[in-house]
Design an enzyme around this catalytic site. Structure first.
Site, PDB file in Angstrom:
ATOM      1  N   GLU A   1      52.921  82.332   3.851  1.00  0.00           N
ATOM      2  CA  GLU A   1      53.222  83.434   2.928  1.00  0.00           C
ATOM      3  C   GLU A   1      52.921  83.037   1.488  1.00  0.00           C
ATOM      4  OE1 GLU A   1      53.671  86.330   2.365  1.00  0.00           O
ATOM      5  OE2 GLU A   1      55.086  87.370   3.647  1.00  0.00           O
ATOM      6  N   ASP A   2      52.670  84.025   0.678  1.00  0.00           N
ATOM      7  CA  ASP A   2      52.503  83.787  -0.752  1.00  0.00           C
ATOM      8  C   ASP A   2      53.860  83.630  -1.425  1.00  0.00           C
ATOM      9  OD1 ASP A   2      53.161  86.431  -0.227  1.00  0.00           O
ATOM     10  OD2 ASP A   2      51.701  87.300  -1.598  1.00  0.00           O
TER      11      ASP A   2
ATOM     12  N   ASP B   1      60.551  86.934  -1.200  1.00  0.00           N
ATOM     13  CA  ASP B   1      61.382  87.577  -2.218  1.00  0.00           C
ATOM     14  C   ASP B   1      62.688  88.004  -1.559  1.00  0.00           C
ATOM     15  OD1 ASP B   1      62.413  89.043  -4.290  1.00  0.00           O
ATOM     16  OD2 ASP B   1      60.797  90.509  -4.400  1.00  0.00           O
TER      17      ASP B   1
ATOM     18  N   PHE C   1      58.635  88.419 -11.851  1.00  0.00           N
ATOM     19  CA  PHE C   1      57.493  88.994 -11.139  1.00  0.00           C
ATOM     20  C   PHE C   1      56.264  88.175 -11.508  1.00  0.00           C
ATOM     21  CE2 PHE C   1      53.988  91.681 -10.038  1.00  0.00           C
ATOM     22  CZ  PHE C   1      54.406  92.196  -8.827  1.00  0.00           C
TER      23      PHE C   1
ATOM     24  N   ARG D   1      44.822  88.732  -8.614  1.00  0.00           N
ATOM     25  CA  ARG D   1      44.890  87.833  -7.453  1.00  0.00           C
ATOM     26  C   ARG D   1      44.045  86.580  -7.664  1.00  0.00           C
ATOM     27  NH1 ARG D   1      47.370  90.323  -3.052  1.00  0.00           N
ATOM     28  NH2 ARG D   1      47.063  92.544  -2.783  1.00  0.00           N
TER      29      ARG D   1
HETATM   30  P1  IMP Z   1      59.795  90.480   0.506  1.00  0.00           P
HETATM   31  O1  IMP Z   1      59.611  91.301   1.741  1.00  0.00           O
HETATM   32  O2  IMP Z   1      60.739  91.119  -0.472  1.00  0.00           O
HETATM   33  O3  IMP Z   1      60.180  89.042   0.764  1.00  0.00           O
HETATM   34  O4  IMP Z   1      58.447  90.518  -0.277  1.00  0.00           O
HETATM   35  C1  IMP Z   1      57.392  89.823   0.153  1.00  0.00           C
HETATM   36  C2  IMP Z   1      56.075  90.385  -0.335  1.00  0.00           C
HETATM   37  O5  IMP Z   1      56.200  91.131  -1.547  1.00  0.00           O
HETATM   38  C3  IMP Z   1      55.203  89.214  -0.693  1.00  0.00           C
HETATM   39  O6  IMP Z   1      54.471  88.794   0.429  1.00  0.00           O
HETATM   40  C4  IMP Z   1      54.358  89.779  -1.816  1.00  0.00           C
HETATM   41  O7  IMP Z   1      53.218  90.412  -1.293  1.00  0.00           O
HETATM   42  C5  IMP Z   1      55.231  90.788  -2.500  1.00  0.00           C
HETATM   43  N1  IMP Z   1      55.901  90.212  -3.693  1.00  0.00           N
HETATM   44  C6  IMP Z   1      57.187  89.848  -3.825  1.00  0.00           C
HETATM   45  N2  IMP Z   1      57.456  89.360  -5.040  1.00  0.00           N
HETATM   46  C7  IMP Z   1      56.282  89.395  -5.711  1.00  0.00           C
HETATM   47  C8  IMP Z   1      55.890  88.965  -7.052  1.00  0.00           C
HETATM   48  O8  IMP Z   1      56.668  88.455  -7.863  1.00  0.00           O
HETATM   49  N3  IMP Z   1      54.582  89.169  -7.369  1.00  0.00           N
HETATM   50  C9  IMP Z   1      53.671  89.718  -6.513  1.00  0.00           C
HETATM   51  N4  IMP Z   1      53.989  90.100  -5.261  1.00  0.00           N
HETATM   52  C10 IMP Z   1      55.284  89.951  -4.870  1.00  0.00           C
HETATM   53 MG    MG Z   2      52.372  89.389   0.607  1.00  0.00          MG
END
Ligand code: IMP
Ligand code: MG
Length: 170
Positions: free
Chosen positions: A96-97, A100, A148, A161
């Site tokens: 994963e990147d 969050d 963010f 990106r």
């Molecule tokens: P989660 O489901 O809330 O854990 O969010 C995960 C996905 O949201 C990541 O794989 C990202 O694609 C996107 N995301 C969450 N936080 C950020 C951020 O700070 N910048 C850019 N993309 C984010």
């Molecule tokens: Mg993502």
């Protein structure tokens, strides 16, 4: 837009090498194939660097899911494409990147588990809060606060990106 560097290119590359080493050590001696699953699109750069830092035979797989629109999570996960091989008896590493809220990963793990893999672990280059949602990120990169961020695969409405570093928008 004003983007400030949070994690430099050099810091990223040495961290990725470290994670690759941990993964290599962890899976050495384990039997069964290793499938590295890239969660598109955000993980593409990390995935590409990480697999080259792993000194083991690995298979590549790709899935695409999304939950974000702009700077906010919609909370709904959309699956755009899914793994196209059987994961039965294989060791799965989800790449994963960023983690969050953990919502995306929870969803992905739940569905990958149905395919009976030998194990599922997660590596994420950035983790916003390592303890959220009870998801264990076994191979984490950097832990950051509630910012963010963009770059190294991460986008803001599909932009930034390709920045070679991770930055935050002021
Ligand atoms: P989660 O489901 O809330 O854990 O969010 C995960 C996905 O949201 C990541 O794989 C990202 O694609 C996107 N995301 C969450 N936080 C950020 C951020 O700070 N910048 C850019 N993309 C984010
Ligand atoms: Mg993502």
């Amino acid at each position: 837009m004003n983007i400030k560097t949070l994690i430099s290119e050099e810091e990223l590359s040495s961290k990725v090498r470290e994670i690759g080493k941990s993964i290599t050590e962890y899976y050495s001696g384990k039997t069964g194939e290793i499938v590295v699953v890239c969660v598109l699109k955000g993980s593409i750069n990390f995935f590409s660097d990480l697999v080259r830092a792993i000194d083991l035979d690995v298979r590549y797989n790709f899935i695409q899911v999304s939950s974000y629109s702009g700077k906010n999570t919609t909370g709904r996960i959309k699956v755009k494409s899914w793994v196209e091989e059987s994961l039965e008896g294989k060791h799965v590493i989800i790449v994963e990147d960023i983690v969050d809220t953990g919502g995306t990963l929870k969803y992905v793990i739940k569905y990958l588990e149905k395919q009976n893999p030998a194990s599922i672990e997660v590596s994420s280059i950035v983790v916003k809060d390592i303890h959220q949602h009870g998801i264990e990120v076994k191979f984490p990169g950097f832990v950051i606060g509630d910012k963010f961020i963009v770059g190294y695969g991460l986008d803001y409405d599909e932009k930034y990106r390709n920045l070679p570093y991770i930055g935050y928008i002021e």
